[in-house]
Design a protein around this motif. Structure first.
Motif, short mmCIF file in Angstrom:
data_model
loop_
_atom_site.label_atom_id
_atom_site.label_comp_id
_atom_site.label_asym_id
_atom_site.label_seq_id
_atom_site.Cartn_x
_atom_site.Cartn_y
_atom_site.Cartn_z
N GLY A 13 49.20 39.46 38.54
CA GLY A 13 49.45 41.00 38.95
C GLY A 13 48.76 41.98 37.89
N CYS A 14 47.33 41.56 37.47
CA CYS A 14 46.78 42.50 36.80
C CYS A 14 46.22 43.61 37.34
CB CYS A 14 45.73 41.31 36.11
SG CYS A 14 44.14 41.12 37.03
N GLU A 15 45.93 43.58 38.84
CA GLU A 15 45.50 44.61 39.61
C GLU A 15 43.73 44.83 39.36
OE1 GLU A 15 48.03 47.97 40.39
OE2 GLU A 15 49.13 47.40 38.61
N ALA A 16 43.23 43.93 38.83
CA ALA A 16 41.60 43.94 38.68
C ALA A 16 41.31 44.03 40.13
CB ALA A 16 41.31 42.85 38.07
N CYS A 17 41.82 43.45 41.21
CA CYS A 17 41.13 43.34 42.57
C CYS A 17 41.28 44.72 43.09
CB CYS A 17 41.65 42.09 43.41
SG CYS A 17 43.16 42.16 43.56
N VAL A 18 42.52 45.25 42.96
CA VAL A 18 42.89 46.60 43.35
C VAL A 18 42.13 47.46 43.00
CG1 VAL A 18 44.86 48.21 43.85
CG2 VAL A 18 45.34 45.62 43.67
N GLU A 19 41.97 47.56 41.58
CA GLU A 19 41.05 48.58 41.10
C GLU A 19 39.64 48.52 41.50
OE1 GLU A 19 41.78 48.40 36.78
OE2 GLU A 19 43.59 48.55 37.01
N THR A 20 39.03 47.12 41.69
CA THR A 20 37.57 47.06 42.03
C THR A 20 37.45 47.29 43.49
OG1 THR A 20 37.53 45.18 40.35
CG2 THR A 20 35.76 45.09 41.84
N CYS A 21 38.40 46.88 44.17
CA CYS A 21 37.98 47.11 45.79
C CYS A 21 39.48 47.48 46.35
CB CYS A 21 37.82 45.71 46.14
SG CYS A 21 37.02 45.79 47.99
N PRO A 22 39.72 48.73 46.28
CA PRO A 22 41.06 49.24 46.97
C PRO A 22 40.87 49.41 48.51
CG PRO A 22 39.87 51.30 46.06
CD PRO A 22 39.07 49.60 45.49
N ALA A 23 39.49 49.25 49.05
CA ALA A 23 39.65 49.16 50.43
C ALA A 23 40.26 48.17 50.99
CB ALA A 23 38.45 49.51 50.84
N VAL A 24 40.40 46.81 50.06
CA VAL A 24 40.77 45.62 50.87
C VAL A 24 42.04 45.03 50.06
CG1 VAL A 24 39.87 43.24 50.86
CG2 VAL A 24 38.35 45.17 51.19
N VAL A 47 34.26 43.15 47.75
CA VAL A 47 35.00 41.65 47.61
C VAL A 47 34.59 40.73 46.57
CG1 VAL A 47 35.99 39.82 49.05
CG2 VAL A 47 35.84 42.23 50.01
N ASP A 48 33.22 40.57 46.81
CA ASP A 48 32.69 39.31 46.06
C ASP A 48 33.06 39.86 44.33
OD1 ASP A 48 31.93 37.84 47.86
OD2 ASP A 48 30.02 38.63 47.97
N GLU A 49 32.70 41.07 44.13
CA GLU A 49 32.81 41.64 42.67
C GLU A 49 34.38 41.54 42.34
OE1 GLU A 49 32.50 45.74 40.23
OE2 GLU A 49 31.57 45.68 41.93
N ALA A 50 35.46 41.87 43.20
CA ALA A 50 36.83 41.52 43.06
C ALA A 50 37.11 40.26 42.79
CB ALA A 50 37.78 42.20 44.08
N ILE A 51 36.69 39.23 43.46
CA ILE A 51 36.96 37.83 43.31
C ILE A 51 36.36 37.37 41.88
CG2 ILE A 51 35.84 35.60 44.17
CD1 ILE A 51 36.15 36.72 47.12
N ALA A 52 35.34 37.88 41.58
CA ALA A 52 34.63 37.42 40.39
C ALA A 52 35.58 38.32 39.05
CB ALA A 52 32.98 38.08 40.18
N SER A 53 36.08 39.23 39.46
CA SER A 53 36.64 39.99 38.28
C SER A 53 38.26 39.39 38.04
CB SER A 53 36.81 41.54 38.51
OG SER A 53 37.90 41.91 39.62
N CYS A 54 38.65 38.54 38.87
CA CYS A 54 39.94 37.87 38.82
C CYS A 54 40.29 37.04 37.90
CB CYS A 54 40.33 37.46 40.23
SG CYS A 54 42.14 36.48 40.21
N PRO A 55 40.90 37.18 36.64
CA PRO A 55 41.03 36.30 35.56
C PRO A 55 42.03 35.12 36.05
CG PRO A 55 42.66 38.35 35.22
CD PRO A 55 41.63 38.50 36.42
N ALA A 56 42.96 35.44 37.19
CA ALA A 56 43.49 33.97 37.47
C ALA A 56 42.72 33.11 38.35
CB ALA A 56 44.77 34.40 38.07
N GLU A 57 41.38 33.64 38.88
CA GLU A 57 40.63 33.01 39.85
C GLU A 57 41.54 32.62 41.31
OE1 GLU A 57 38.76 29.84 37.96
OE2 GLU A 57 37.46 31.13 36.55
N CYS A 58 42.35 33.52 41.65
CA CYS A 58 43.23 32.98 42.66
C CYS A 58 42.80 33.76 44.03
CB CYS A 58 44.67 33.42 42.40
SG CYS A 58 45.08 35.45 42.06
#
Length: 62
Positions: A13-24, A47-58
């Motif tokens: 629930g860190c929201e890194a993907c939401v901040e990086t890629c709010p369109a997805v 999307v690839d940037e969001a995947i790379a930014s995910c600390p949980a790698e989920c």
């Protein structure tokens, strides 16, 4: 066509993907987990940037 999957058991629930890629990605406040927006484009540049930014790698693209 690629599909994006989030392992909700692993999401912290860190929201890194939401901040990086709010369109997805969007955040569900009740569950404190990120979700893929239904109908979003898995080929968005962020999307690839969001995947790379995910600390949980989920997040993965399949």
């Amino acid at each position: 066509m690629a599909e994006i999957i989030i392992d909700h058991d692993e999401c912290i629930g860190c929201e890194a993907c939401v901040e990086t890629c709010p369109a997805v990605f969007e955040f569900n406040d009740e569950e404190e987990k990120a979700y893929v927006i239904e109908g979003s484009d898995p080929d968005e540049d962020c999307v690839d940037e969001a995947i790379a930014s995910c600390p949980a790698e989920c997040i993965e693209k399949v």
